[in-house]
Each structure stands twice: as structure tokens, then as C-alpha cells.
Design a protein around this motif. Sequence first.
Motif, PDB file in Angstrom:
ATOM      1  N   THR A 174       0.880  -1.165   0.000  1.00 52.50           N
ATOM      2  CA  THR A 174       0.000   0.000   0.000  1.00 52.50           C
ATOM      3  C   THR A 174       0.920   1.218   0.000  1.00 52.50           C
ATOM      4  O   THR A 174       1.214   1.786   1.050  1.00 52.50           O
ATOM      5  CB  THR A 174      -0.923   0.023   1.228  1.00 52.50           C
ATOM      6  OG1 THR A 174      -1.607  -1.223   1.336  1.00 52.50           O
ATOM      7  CG2 THR A 174      -1.953   1.139   1.108  1.00 52.50           C
ATOM      8  N   ASP A 208      -4.441  -4.659   5.553  1.00 50.73           N
ATOM      9  CA  ASP A 208      -3.636  -4.540   4.341  1.00 50.73           C
ATOM     10  C   ASP A 208      -2.568  -3.458   4.473  1.00 50.73           C
ATOM     11  O   ASP A 208      -1.470  -3.580   3.945  1.00 50.73           O
ATOM     12  CB  ASP A 208      -4.532  -4.196   3.138  1.00 50.73           C
ATOM     13  CG  ASP A 208      -5.297  -5.401   2.631  1.00 50.73           C
ATOM     14  OD1 ASP A 208      -4.739  -6.501   2.665  1.00 50.73           O
ATOM     15  OD2 ASP A 208      -6.449  -5.236   2.220  1.00 50.73           O
ATOM     16  N   GLU A 209      -2.941  -2.362   5.131  1.00 53.31           N
ATOM     17  CA  GLU A 209      -2.058  -1.196   5.165  1.00 53.31           C
ATOM     18  C   GLU A 209      -1.166  -1.175   6.407  1.00 53.31           C
ATOM     19  O   GLU A 209      -0.585  -0.159   6.747  1.00 53.31           O
ATOM     20  CB  GLU A 209      -2.889   0.093   5.090  1.00 53.31           C
ATOM     21  CG  GLU A 209      -3.530   0.560   6.376  1.00 53.31           C
ATOM     22  CD  GLU A 209      -4.636  -0.335   6.900  1.00 53.31           C
ATOM     23  OE1 GLU A 209      -5.208   0.008   7.926  1.00 53.31           O
ATOM     24  OE2 GLU A 209      -4.938  -1.385   6.296  1.00 53.31           O
ATOM     25  N   ALA A 235      -7.565   1.422   5.554  1.00 52.22           N
ATOM     26  CA  ALA A 235      -7.705   0.528   4.401  1.00 52.22           C
ATOM     27  C   ALA A 235      -8.855   0.936   3.488  1.00 52.22           C
ATOM     28  O   ALA A 235      -8.964   0.434   2.374  1.00 52.22           O
ATOM     29  CB  ALA A 235      -7.921  -0.908   4.874  1.00 52.22           C
ATOM     30  N   ASN A 239      -0.497  -4.933  -5.491  1.00 54.75           N
ATOM     31  CA  ASN A 239      -0.550  -3.547  -5.059  1.00 54.75           C
ATOM     32  C   ASN A 239      -2.004  -3.172  -4.794  1.00 54.75           C
ATOM     33  O   ASN A 239      -2.822  -3.114  -5.715  1.00 54.75           O
ATOM     34  CB  ASN A 239       0.050  -2.642  -6.142  1.00 54.75           C
ATOM     35  CG  ASN A 239      -0.048  -1.165  -5.778  1.00 54.75           C
ATOM     36  OD1 ASN A 239      -0.319  -0.807  -4.636  1.00 54.75           O
ATOM     37  ND2 ASN A 239       0.173  -0.315  -6.771  1.00 54.75           N
ATOM     38  N   ARG A 240      -2.352  -2.908  -3.534  1.00 60.42           N
ATOM     39  CA  ARG A 240      -3.737  -2.578  -3.204  1.00 60.42           C
ATOM     40  C   ARG A 240      -4.198  -1.290  -3.879  1.00 60.42           C
ATOM     41  O   ARG A 240      -5.391  -1.103  -4.116  1.00 60.42           O
ATOM     42  CB  ARG A 240      -3.889  -2.432  -1.681  1.00 60.42           C
ATOM     43  CG  ARG A 240      -4.128  -3.712  -0.949  1.00 60.42           C
ATOM     44  CD  ARG A 240      -4.734  -3.497   0.416  1.00 60.42           C
ATOM     45  NE  ARG A 240      -4.486  -2.195   0.994  1.00 60.42           N
ATOM     46  CZ  ARG A 240      -5.406  -1.230   1.077  1.00 60.42           C
ATOM     47  NH1 ARG A 240      -6.614  -1.406   0.596  1.00 60.42           N
ATOM     48  NH2 ARG A 240      -5.105  -0.063   1.627  1.00 60.42           N
ATOM     49  N   LEU A 241      -3.253  -0.388  -4.168  1.00 66.66           N
ATOM     50  CA  LEU A 241      -3.634   0.889  -4.792  1.00 66.66           C
ATOM     51  C   LEU A 241      -4.181   0.687  -6.205  1.00 66.66           C
ATOM     52  O   LEU A 241      -4.819   1.583  -6.749  1.00 66.66           O
ATOM     53  CB  LEU A 241      -2.440   1.842  -4.818  1.00 66.66           C
ATOM     54  CG  LEU A 241      -1.843   2.225  -3.454  1.00 66.66           C
ATOM     55  CD1 LEU A 241      -0.729   3.255  -3.637  1.00 66.66           C
ATOM     56  CD2 LEU A 241      -2.903   2.755  -2.510  1.00 66.66           C
TER      57      LEU A 241
END
Length: 823
Positions: free
Chosen positions: A161, A194-195, A576, A790-792
Motif C-alpha cells: 500500500t 492490508d495497510e 484501508a 498492489n492494493r492501490l
Amino acid sequence: MSMIRPKCFLIIALVILFSSYAEAQVGVLKGRVTSSSDAKENITIKILGLNKSVKTNQSGYYAFEPIPLGSYEIVFSAIGYQSKKQKIAVDKNEQILNVEMMLSESSLNDVVITGVNRATELRKSPVPIAVLSKKAMDQNVNTNLIEAIVKGIPGVSAVTTGPNVSKPFIRGLGYNRVLTLYDGLRQEGQQWGDEHGIEVDEYGIIRAEVVKGPASLTYGSDALAGVINMIPYNPNFEDGKLKGDVSLNYQSNNGLAASSLGLAYIKNDWKYTFRATGKTAHSYNNRVDGYVYGTGFREYNLSASARVDKKWGFSKTAITYYDNLMEIPDGSRDSLSRRFTRQILDDGDDIKNRPIVPENELKSYVINPLHQHIQHYRFYNTSQFKLGNSDLNILIGAQQSVRREYNHPTLPDQAGLYVVLNTLNYDLKYNLPDFAGIESTFGVNGMLQGNRSKAATDFPIPDYDLFDVGAFYFAKKSLGKIDISGGIRVDRRNINWNNFYVGTNQQTGFGEQVDVNSPGANLQFPSFNKNYYGLSGSVGFTYNISEKLLIKANLARGYRAPNITEIGSNGLDPGAHIVYLGNRTFKPEFNLQEDIGIIAYLKDADISMEFFNNNIQNYIYQSRLTDANGNPVVIVPGNLTYQYQQSKARLYGAEFSVNLHPSQLKWLTFNNSLAYVVGLNKNEELVNQHGRAAKYLPFIPPLQIRSEIKLTAQNTKGTFDKPYIKFDAAIFADQNKFYALDDTESFTAGYALFNAGLGSTLKSKAGKAILDVFIQCDNVFNTAYQSNLNRLKYFEYYNSSPNGRMGIYNMGRNLSFKIIAPF
């Protein structure tokens, strides 16, 4: 009486005679161990067949006294050095054996401590273990320690993240399935999100050891996928000296500026260390998004330790402090210009109608009002007590993790999430005396943990208490060319919480924790109390076909109790931007993994092939929640909603590496690796209903290939000592095997990243090292790409984009300058 006395004298004479004879048949073996002419402390010396072992003192000396006369095979071993065997005949009263140890480059003879019952040669462990040295970390561009490990060890990846948050995954499994250790102490923070990154100072780590596969036998729950042990620096130099280093690093992409000061002092039997580190960065950039608003951070670290070494063993006490201010990105932007926007309202906020972020704020080092503040405190003691031919190891540690997530622009000092996690860890291991060539260990470890919410407005998880205890037995034995090891473990974990009520603050309109009698009180988390039990174990062997060629095989059963967010979550995690929904009925995960590997260390090449198959019962994973019409469920506007699921799963794959180092071209190395894993969802009902969309597991990395060619001078060129230049590439295939149900994941196109670097040690005319210099450029061609981890990538609020690009892209070209000045 006259007849008894002669008999007494005869007996006494015989005793004296035999005593003299016995005394004449023993001797002393002593010597000194050095490396590069420096004395080496804590080198383990073992006499095979006698069950005797000692360690060198600060001056590198050791002694066995007395031992029977005869011929012996002596083994010298230590972490970071190649093990050495020496045959010697003890045929007089005092025999001298001096040995020169060679530094290890993660070869077969390297010694590891992670995932084994005691320090063990890498070649003897059937469990796949990889080692990454500080030298390898320094020669790459890293914004955190996990990123360095991902680049250096095949089979390890990370969910990210932004540049400062990397959660390790091993062979497609992550979150609480990967146990991270700091100096052997399990890392306990709010690691379920996640973050949430790993709270460790990368500059203070001298070495990382990675177990790829279930390590529940030694560590209990949360080691289902493996273990990453981050090992801090342990000084080893001349008594009475103060030494240290200053490290400076600048990275061009996000303006990262980092500095670190390390000190070490040795006096008599005591060793002291201290380190202070600071890092700051503004938003990173790429050629698609420009500067990505909300990805800046500021991080501080402090650590100190004191260790005493005596004949009875050693004791080390250490303390660390981690403080990180990290912005929270949400990806909101203008629909036409694709410029990033920011939230300025709480009540009445329209995520698609926010003001555009001014250009000057995108490159500002000032942390914006919407950010996280993470603090982590660690205090521990690790001790070893020698008890003849056995030893007792005790590790006691206390940790506190404080996490605040600020998400209210109209009340910037009001935390949306504010949790404090306190953990007491304990670990006792008794290494029994060797019996019939069997080295065995009995151990008990676990933790006591409590989490409490403070003055917050959002409550994704309840206040809970956890108690964990487990006991294990581990043994290993060498039978000629075969090394066998294995053991068994049993665990019990209790997790419980009381009724947790939430209401509305009449002054702010935000949520707050209330008691049952408060007006409008809502029971968000009904009380819960449950015990989870686990039985785990492993058995494996290493067959040494020759000194340089071997086959490894291992069968292991791992165990993991559900974490707090999987069973207890029911609310928004502001950092998140996700509303998590757990399931109180979840069962523990159990897996059965088969590993087989072939490793060859040849004259001109190192070759390894590792294959694994992993079947998991009760696998827990995230899935987006949709309504009956297939539309995303929105509980909190502007935030996604995920619900945890549980089913059977299977992961299988392989890792290959071919590292060339021609003996006739010592200046050349050419390293290559390949890692591949497939994750299958074995919920037959779900797969039959939805087909390919539900066939695969989420967060599975694609096929990846890494290749590096490095040219290193073999001598000093003026002031430059062994300068090098290197070129490397990281190639990622398309990820078309993803969990597509309810748009949880999407297709990720493949990409290739090319990097280059050079470096050298600068020496004075007297030959003393003055400076280590590293210059590295990552993503040389400024490739625009999105990692599927990559969550972004999923931070998108529109159905289409004017430039055809959806979500946020990874970091673009990044030039790094790093210097390390020892003193």
C-alpha cells in the motif's frame, strides 16, 4: 587385622595406579579461531562422537579439557560463516588446533537458526530456508526491509500500500500466515490489515532468514506459510573499542531522505549497541498518475542492547522504539483531468466532487491531516544457560503497538481508529544432551495479549484478550549421508471478548464506544469465548549425494487459528478504506505441505530446484460483498465492503535458481531465479456455480523471473576496493489466474523492470575502509505498471477513464544514492 591391612594397602595402590594410568590417557585440545586475521567470538566447536561442544571467547580462544586421547573430527560453525571440519589426533597432553573461518555467501555450509531446534548447517535442514545478507540488501534500492527481502529471495512477495507498507507473502500465502520475528521474538502489531507494515528498522538488520513452508512445529500458530527472522547486529571486535557507522540514503522518486547512526562498544564480557534512524519522503510518482497524493511518510527508530557473555552462557537485553507517520491514500480524483482530489468534509462529503490537490502539496514533506500514526515499543531478554552438554534458552519479551488512523478532515485531531495492543511473549527451549547421535529439543512458548480501543470513532474489531500456549519436541540425527529431522507440537489458543457497544457522540455526530445503559447503544460485537486447538509436526531428510550435491524432502503439517479480524471484525478500517465483516464460526486452518528440492553447489555454478504442494483445510480469504443484483454492498460511502470466506484450498508451484560464478572469471557473476505458484479455490459448490471467476485464490503472485549480471574487480583500483557494476531485470508474467468473483480482483498485465547499479568501498592509503558507496537506479526506463499485489491498483471510483488507465500505478524511475561510513 594384620591380614586386612595388606589388602587395604593393595587396593589403595591399585586405585592410585589406575588413576595415574587414566590421567595419562587424557589430554587437552585448545586453539584460536580467526577470520581475516580478526579473533572470532561465539564460534561453536564440537567434537563428533564425544557429545562435547564449546564456544570461543572474545579473543577467539577455546579449550576442551580433559578429553581422552585419540583421533577426532572437529566441527567449527557459526552463523554467517562456512562450517569447517578438521581431523586431529590428540596424542599428547596438550594439542593446539587453530582455524581460519571463511565468511559465507549463503552457501550450503552456512549456519541458520530459524525454523530449527538449534544452530544448524543449511545443508542439513530438509525445510527450505533462504538467507539474505546485509551486503545484498545494501546493493538494492529499498524503502523498507520487506522490499529488500522480496528482491533477494525467490518465492517471497509482498502486498503493498504505497512505498512504506509491504506485507510479506511466501509462496502465495500472507497476512497472519507468515510469522515475522525480530531477533527470534515474534513481531506483534496490528498486522491484520492490508495497510499495516512491519515495525522494524531496516538499517539495524544484519541478516534475514526465511523459512519457506509450515514452521508451526517450532513457533505455533501463524507460521503456516513460513517465517521471516530479522536478525540485528551483534558486535564482534577487539575489547575496549568503540565502533560504529553512519548511513545516508537519498532516493529521487519520492525525495526519500534517510540517515542512521549505529554505535557498538565492547568492554570485558559486555557488548553494547545503539542505533538511531530517521526517514522522510513525500508522495511518489509515476508517468501515468504523476505524484500520488497521500503516499508520503516520516519514520523514526531507536534501538539499544546490552549483552554479557560468561562461562555459564549469555544474556542479552534489548529495547526498540518505532514511530511512523504515514499518509492515507484513497485515490479520489477529478474524472476528466485525473488529478488527485482530497477530502475536506465529513458530513456531506461527495467523493466524486472534491477539490483538486494543489501541486505544491504533492511534493510536500508535511504529513497531511489524513494519516496514520503507528508506534511500536519492544523490550526483551534472551538468555542461554549452559548445563554441561545441554543448554536452556529463555526468551521473554513485552511489546506495545499503538495505532491511530486520522480520517476526519473537519476534526483532524480526532482519530477514526485508535487501538493499543499489549503482548507478553515467552519462549523456553531446552536442548537435551546428545544421545546416540540424536540432537533433540523440548520447548514451550506462547503469548498473552490484550487489545483495547481508545477515543476513536470507528471500531472494526472488538477489545479482546488472547492466551496462547504450545509445547513441542524436535529431533535430528545424521546417518551417514542422510540427515533426518522432525518433531511434533500441540497448541491451544483462547480468544475472548465481552459485549462491545457503540453509540453516537451528540457533539460530533461520530461514533464512540459506550456502555450498555447509554441511550441508543448498539451491540456491535456480542461477547465471544472460544478455544482453538492445533496438532502440527514435520518429518524430512537430506540426502548428501556428495559434498556439493544433495536432495531434500520434507512433509509438514501447519496450524493457524483465525485472527481477530477474520472472526470478530464488523466495521470500517479507515486506513484501508474497507469495511470488514468476519465470521465467528470459522475453524482453524490446517495445511499439509510436501517439499522436495535438489541443490548443487558446483565449481562454476550453484543450482537449485524446489517443488512444493500445499493442501489447506478451512482456508480463509477476503471477498467483496455484493447484493442479490450483483452490485457492491456499500455500508460506509466511499469504502469497499469485504466479507471473509472459508473453504478448502490448494497451492502448488516451484522455484528455480541458477547462479553462475565461473572459476576462471572470478570477476563475473550471473544470477537467475524463477518463482511460480498457483492458488486454487477448492470450494466445489462455489466453483461449479461461478466457474473460472471463483476458481483461483486472491493475492497470488504471477510467474516472475529475476536475473542479475554483476562485474566485480578482484583487487583495489586506487582508492576503490573491489568496485562493481551490475544490471538486473525483474520480469512478471500476466496474472490471469485471479479471484474474479464480485470483482474482488482483476486481470493484471505483465511487465518487465530493468535496473542498474554500481558501488565500491573507498579505502585510505593505509588500507582502512573509509566509505561504502552505492548508486542504484530502479525502473530505468520509467515503465508504467501495476503489480497485482498492489492494493492501490483497486483505488478507483469511476467506471471508465479518459486515458484508459484505471486505479493507481506503482512507482516510476527511482535513482538512489547511499553511503555507509564506518568508524
